[in-house]
Design an enzyme around this catalytic site. Structure first.
Site, short mmCIF file in Angstrom:
data_model
loop_
_atom_site.label_atom_id
_atom_site.label_comp_id
_atom_site.label_asym_id
_atom_site.label_seq_id
_atom_site.Cartn_x
_atom_site.Cartn_y
_atom_site.Cartn_z
N ASP A 271 27.88 37.39 43.70
CA ASP A 271 28.73 36.30 43.19
C ASP A 271 29.69 35.81 44.27
OD1 ASP A 271 29.75 39.03 42.64
OD2 ASP A 271 31.58 37.99 42.05
N ASN A 272 29.70 36.49 45.42
CA ASN A 272 30.54 36.07 46.54
C ASN A 272 29.70 35.56 47.70
OD1 ASN A 272 32.80 36.77 45.07
ND2 ASN A 272 33.00 38.79 45.99
P1 AMP Z 1 36.13 38.89 42.96
O1 AMP Z 1 36.09 40.37 43.18
O2 AMP Z 1 37.44 38.26 43.35
O3 AMP Z 1 34.97 38.18 43.52
O4 AMP Z 1 36.11 38.69 41.38
C1 AMP Z 1 35.07 39.14 40.56
C2 AMP Z 1 35.18 38.53 39.19
O5 AMP Z 1 36.44 38.88 38.58
C3 AMP Z 1 35.15 37.01 39.18
O6 AMP Z 1 34.48 36.62 38.01
C4 AMP Z 1 36.60 36.64 39.14
O7 AMP Z 1 36.81 35.36 38.61
C5 AMP Z 1 37.17 37.71 38.24
N1 AMP Z 1 38.60 37.94 38.46
C6 AMP Z 1 39.19 38.55 39.51
N2 AMP Z 1 40.53 38.57 39.37
C7 AMP Z 1 40.82 37.97 38.20
C8 AMP Z 1 42.03 37.66 37.48
N3 AMP Z 1 43.23 38.00 37.93
N4 AMP Z 1 41.92 37.00 36.31
C9 AMP Z 1 40.72 36.66 35.83
N5 AMP Z 1 39.56 36.92 36.44
C10 AMP Z 1 39.59 37.56 37.61
MG MG Z 2 34.35 36.41 43.57
#
Ligand code: AMP
Ligand code: MG
Length: 520
Positions: A271-272
């Site tokens: 997803d990244n």
């Molecule tokens: P990431 O590790 O930043 O790529 O995030 C993984 C998933 O968690 C994605 O779907 C993000 O949108 C969600 N996510 C991360 N931090 C938050 C937050 N503070 N509030 C809502 N969703 C989050």
């Molecule tokens: Mg992400």
């Protein structure tokens, strides 16, 4: 206020969620949900990218205006903005995670710039969405500073990346348990306005595929090709195959750049991974100080080190193979077409790695034996604890025939090791000198080549942390200064030598400098 020209193709051409608003839910049969940013208390633009502003046709006065602070803080919309959160899934640390989606990023729309280029504007930290899964949809200042600075630093280094227009402090606090150890704290909240031609990720394709919604998958693929890969002039399966191969190629080029400049993404979940081969989602990323292929900045990954520096080219391949699995239903006979794409990844990465080797060593071509020369150097740099950035930059400045490391002393983190490895470096330098002597380039050409491939300035973890510490005290000048330095990473900048120094001893085990969690 001058208006931006919006052309929101993603939501106009693709199916969305019938429900609006931020109620947390599984969203089936739709690629996004319409949801508005949640207002913040007192938005203030504390930094912006002048290049990105110029590209979008925004003046400095506009960006300084209270009206724009409202927009970039999510309190107001400009005419033409149609906010939404995208629906996607992903493989996280090797495991299928099902629906993830934009949990705190809200896209505002697609702007067409003066040259007709498309730029999606997205607020990260703009409040809850249907994909927030119980989290708050917000972002803290420290991680927003890191994303803001690194996006722009990477751009100026010549690495494909999403961009950042602005950094807003919200006036609200956000509670985070930085090390997941039961010590939650209120921290200042912030919002970055990210900018990219598209924020579509591998996971946007994986989710409909995992749900067996092949129609939706096909619509997204057709849309992505039409909007973001318009140059592809094929049809049917050959078109899909060539598109996938291009994604593979772009991903290879991106990762090869990471390896050239010493960037560790830290969370290479699918997803990244951007479908455009852009570096996306700056979380617990880090920069290599002492050359260590096993290093990862991400404490969440400290045990297995799945996303360590040296592993990144392999992980990118694995991620592409997940994308290939998702796309397979679009082919009658998927295996050969998708395998050809993955092979393209290997070929493109190999080629880029050879180009890096030649450029970093200042050679006009890369012979097979040069790969060995580089491998041996890498082993030495790791064993002797040598700073990657300082070493390569310094190597370009010295006369290899002199075979002396004297001018490179600053690159060593440990004097005892430097003394211990001096003979090994001397013999490596002798090999290098012999190779340079066989290269047709003049010394000045070699130096130029190396200066263009080996940056003087990178966004070392401790530099970002110093800017964060100042900002937490209300002093945002450190962010602006650091951005200024990072705008010209390959130039020597007199008076700014301290930004090029190796990691200081105090930073070795300091939070934010060598260890980062996903808490942001
Ligand atoms: P990431 O590790 O930043 O790529 O995030 C993984 C998933 O968690 C994605 O779907 C993000 O949108 C969600 N996510 C991360 N931090 C938050 C937050 N503070 N509030 C809502 N969703 C989050
Ligand atoms: Mg992400």
């Amino acid at each position: 206020m001058r208006s931006l020209r919006f052309d929101n193709r993603f939501i106009h051409e693709l199916p969305g969620d019938a429900e609006q608003g931020s109620r947390v839910r599984q969203v089936l049969g739709a690629l996004y949900s319409r949801v508005e940013p949640t207002p913040v208390a007192a938005p203030e633009v504390v930094a912006w990218s002048r290049e990105m502003a110029a590209t979008l046709g925004l003046s400095e006065d506009e960006l300084r205006s209270p009206a724009y602070a409202e927009v970039l803080g999510g309190n107001a919309l400009l005419e033409g903005m149609q906010p939404y959160a995208a629906n996607y899934g992903g493989h996280q640390f090797g495991v299928w995670a099902d629906q993830l989606g934009d949990g705190r990023a809200i896209s505002l729309g697609e702007v067409l710039d003066g040259q007709g280029r498309r730029w999606e504007l997205q607020l990260k930290g703009a409040g809850p969405t249907p994909y927030s899964r119980g989290a708050d949809g917000r972002a803290v200042l420290r991680s927003s500073i890191r994303e803001f600075l690194c996006s722009e630093a990477m751009h100026h280094l010549g690495v494909p990346t999403t961009r950042a227009l602005s950094l807003v402090v919200t006036g609200d606090t956000v509670v985070r348990d930085m090390f997941y150890d039961g010590h939650p704290q209120a921290e200042p909240g912030a919002i970055v306005c990210r900018v990219a031609p598209s924020f579509i990720r591998f996971g946007n394709f994986e989710l409909p595929a995992a749900r067996g919604d092949i129609d939706l998958l096909r619509r997204l693929v057709d849309f992505t090709i039409a909007r973001d890969y318009p140059e592809l002039a094929l049809q049917g399966e050959p078109l899909y195959a060539e598109w996938f191969a291009q994604v593979c190629e772009r991903t290879a080029v991106m990762v090869a750049h990471w390896m050239r400049v010493g960037f560790v993404h830290g969370v290479m979940n699918t997803d990244n991974m951007s479908i455009l081969g852009l570096t996306i989602d700056y979380g617990p990323y880090g920069w290599i100080d002492n050359f260590d292929p096993d290093w990862t900045p991400n404490t969440t990954d400290a045990g297995r080190r799945r996303y360590r520096f040296g592993q990144q080219p392999n992980v990118a391949w694995w991620n592409l193979s997940r994308l290939a699995m998702a796309l397979a239903p679009l082919f009658a006979d998927a295996a050969p077409s998708l395998q050809a794409g993955l092979d393209r990844y290997v070929a493109a990465y190999t080629q880029a790695d050879r180009a890096n080797t030649a450029a970093k060593l200042g050679l006009s071509t890369c012979r097979d034996s040069d790969l060995e020369l580089m491998r041996d150097l890498h082993a030495l740099l790791a064993d002797a604890e040598v700073d990657m950035t300082l070493f390569f930059r310094g190597l370009g400045e010295l006369d290899p025939a002199e075979e002396s490391l004297a001018s490179l002393h600053d690159a060593f983190y440990d004097d005892a090791r430097r003394v211990q490895f001096e003979p090994a470096f001397a013999s490596w330098l002798a090999r290098y000198a012999a190779r340079v002597a066989e290269d047709p380039s003049a010394a000045a050409q070699r130096r130029e080549r190396m200066r263009a491939a080996n940056p003087r300035y990178v966004l070392r973890n401790y530099l970002a942390q110093e800017a964060i510490d100042r900002a937490t005290q209300g002093d945002y000048e450190g962010i602006r200064e650091l951005l200024e330095v990072m705008r010209r990473p390959y130039d020597d900048q007199p008076g700014r030598e301290h930004y090029a120094q190796r990691r200081p001893a105090w930073a070795i085990n300091k939070a934010g400098c060598s260890m980062l969690s996903c808490s942001s």
